[in-house]
Design a protein around this motif. Structure first.
Motif, short mmCIF file in Angstrom:
data_model
loop_
_atom_site.label_atom_id
_atom_site.label_comp_id
_atom_site.label_asym_id
_atom_site.label_seq_id
_atom_site.Cartn_x
_atom_site.Cartn_y
_atom_site.Cartn_z
N TYR A 146 0.81 -1.28 0.22
CA TYR A 146 -0.04 0.24 -0.25
C TYR A 146 1.11 1.32 0.11
O TYR A 146 2.02 1.41 0.51
CB TYR A 146 -0.78 0.02 1.23
N ARG A 147 0.22 2.33 -0.37
CA ARG A 147 1.12 3.59 -0.74
C ARG A 147 0.80 4.27 0.87
O ARG A 147 -0.14 5.00 1.17
CB ARG A 147 0.38 4.52 -1.59
N LYS A 148 1.85 4.12 1.75
CA LYS A 148 1.61 4.65 3.02
C LYS A 148 1.85 6.19 3.07
O LYS A 148 1.21 6.89 3.75
CB LYS A 148 3.09 4.14 3.58
N LEU A 151 -2.12 7.25 2.36
CA LEU A 151 -2.58 6.79 3.33
C LEU A 151 -2.50 7.96 4.54
O LEU A 151 -3.40 8.37 5.06
CB LEU A 151 -2.48 5.51 3.73
N PRO A 158 -4.05 1.30 7.50
CA PRO A 158 -3.81 0.16 6.58
C PRO A 158 -4.96 -0.53 6.91
O PRO A 158 -5.37 -1.11 7.97
CB PRO A 158 -2.54 -0.57 6.88
N MET A 165 -10.76 -1.50 3.05
CA MET A 165 -9.92 -1.18 1.97
C MET A 165 -10.72 -0.20 1.06
O MET A 165 -10.39 0.85 0.57
CB MET A 165 -9.38 -2.45 1.19
N CYS A 169 -9.83 3.66 0.05
CA CYS A 169 -9.93 3.86 -1.23
C CYS A 169 -10.43 5.16 -1.58
O CYS A 169 -10.09 6.21 -2.17
CB CYS A 169 -10.04 2.90 -2.37
N CYS A 183 -7.93 1.74 -7.31
CA CYS A 183 -7.83 1.27 -5.96
C CYS A 183 -7.10 0.09 -5.68
O CYS A 183 -5.92 0.02 -4.90
CB CYS A 183 -9.26 1.04 -5.22
N TYR A 184 -7.06 -1.03 -6.35
CA TYR A 184 -6.48 -2.27 -5.99
C TYR A 184 -6.19 -3.17 -7.29
O TYR A 184 -6.97 -3.01 -8.40
CB TYR A 184 -7.72 -3.22 -5.24
N VAL A 261 -3.48 2.13 -5.33
CA VAL A 261 -3.15 2.52 -4.24
C VAL A 261 -2.81 1.05 -3.38
O VAL A 261 -1.68 1.03 -2.49
CB VAL A 261 -4.40 3.05 -3.46
N PHE A 262 -3.30 0.05 -3.54
CA PHE A 262 -3.15 -1.40 -3.04
C PHE A 262 -2.65 -2.25 -4.18
O PHE A 262 -3.32 -2.33 -5.40
CB PHE A 262 -4.51 -1.88 -2.28
#
Length: 418
Positions: A146-148, A151, A158, A165, A169, A183-184, A261-262
């Motif tokens: 994930y993009r810390k 976030l 997280p 999740m 997003c 998002c994923y 992002v994830f």
């Protein structure tokens, strides 16, 4: 092809005393059959180390194709002709039941192995009907990358669940910095990676594909909830739409280029993402956590490879010593450094210096500890193809989740004869 599950007894012509007694004899040259090198040169380097210390018992590396399916097929052909060309086999752990049931590999003497040193899920993957037929040299568990940075900017933590999740997003994708992102992503092309992603969704929703009793159990509300998470993700756009054609390389690049992002991926991605040579736009901006699930942390598919000894190979005592060498703590640390292979030994995860160098190790260990294997069936090739067909049909919109799982249940019942 034998189409039965682990509880079945496989028969073989000819005497196979070594795999039934666990006694391994003979010393001298051997071969090591494994997949094509990924560019790291790891296997040749380890073989060179062994050969330098054991000049009277040299190992010759035999590189098979990069494709797992092609590796398996060549090993099977070698066994069916009772050839001694291969001695030590590098097996994906899901192949072991097929090889053990057909008596293509030798039973190993458990007294020569300190089983407490290994991660339990991987040790179990090296057994067939409670007996040891291989030794794990690597493991694997999926993690949520994930993009810390994003976030943190969105004030989010997280996620532990699928719903969490999606909510994260919504926050992140509203940021100006996230313009154009999805998002994923995962691995959803019609290949083995899809089976792992599907198995994770099903297990993370409390479902099963094949139960411990050996029966297909995929047509259940729990399994349908898992598949629907993926189907809904594509339908809503939560999962990047282009992911339907993603294998490992494509999904890594999408995250590395800052498009999602994830991302669901194995630990080997860490080093590529961390490069500061300009090839990664997310270096220093990402972290990992456990996969999310329906009501809490999800369940990874178990990965990893085991070393077995061909029933028809010569010099099995040397082969066993080479396996112990290859699975030693020193060589597993070397494999982690050179090729980012996840260790199968507990002690490697406990090393403070390695934890500092590879900060994902604690998360990875937790992922593996709760991981579930893909179906442990003798005719895995046919089973995985059935899963790929039906799941891909649901993701691409050709079938509903309910129809896909009902059809998959019927196919698995025909393939698996308990």
């Amino acid at each position: 092809m034998i189409s039965s599950l682990l509880v079945a007894t496989a028969c073989s012509s000819g005497s196979q005393s070594s795999e039934t007694s666990g006694k391994l004899e003979g010393r001298g040259p051997i071969t090591f059959a494994t997949g094509k090198d990924d560019g790291s040169g790891l296997n040749q380097k380890i073989v060179d180390k062994w050969n330098k210390a054991h000049p009277q018992e040299p190992v010759r590396l035999i590189e098979l194709p990069a494709s797992g399916d092609e590796q398996r097929q060549q090993m099977i052909q070698n066994a069916q002709t009772k050839s001694d060309a291969f001695t030590v086999l590098d097996l994906d752990h899901v192949w072991l039941p097929e090889f053990a049931a057909n008596r293509w590999i030798s039973r190993l003497p458990e007294e020569q192995l300190d089983s407490s040193r290994f991660l339990q899920p991987n040790l179990e993957s090296a057994k067939y009907r409670g007996r040891l037929f291989a030794v794990p040299h690597s493991s694997d568990g999926a993690m949520l990358y994930y993009r810390k940075d994003l976030l943190a900017k969105a004030g989010a933590t997280p996620p532990k669940t699928w719903e969490g999740m999606q909510k994260v997003c919504e926050k992140v994708l509203s940021l100006p910095e996230a313009a154009g992102m999805s998002c994923y992503t995962g691995q959803f092309e019609k290949y083995e990676g899809l089976v792992a992603n599907f198995a994770e969704a099903v297990h993370s929703a409390g479902g099963e594909i094949v139960g411990k009793d050996g029966k297909a159990r995929v047509n259940t509300p729990q399994a349908e909830r898992g598949l629907e998470f993926l189907v809904d993700g594509f339908r809503s756009g939560m999962i990047a739409r282009e992911s339907i054609a993603f294998k490992e390389a494509e999904s890594r690049k999408a995250f590395q280029d800052g498009k999602v992002v994830f991302s669901r991926w194995w630990p080997a991605q860490w080093s590529s993402l961390s490069k500061t040579d300009g090839s990664s736009s997310v270096a220093g901006k990402f972290d990992v956590t456990r996969l999310p699930g329906l009501t809490g942390p999800g369940v990874s598919a178990l990965g990893g490879h085991n070393l077995a000894i061909s029933a028809y190979g010569e010099n099995k005592a040397t082969a066993m010593d080479f396996i112990k060498f290859r699975t030693s703590e020193q060589q597993q640390k070397f494999a982690l450094d050179v090729a980012a292979l996840a260790p199968s030994l507990n002690s490697v995860y406990d090393d403070p210096a390695l934890q500092a160098k590879y900060p994902y190790l604690p998360v990875l260990r937790n992922s593996i500890a709760s991981a579930q294997p893909r179906p442990r069936v003798i005719n895995y090739g046919e089973v995985t193809q059935a899963i790929q067909d039906e799941v891909y049909g649901a993701l691409s919109g050709d079938k509903s989740s309910h129809e896909a799982l009902a059809d998959l249940q019927q196919r698995l019942e025909r393939l698996i004869k308990a």
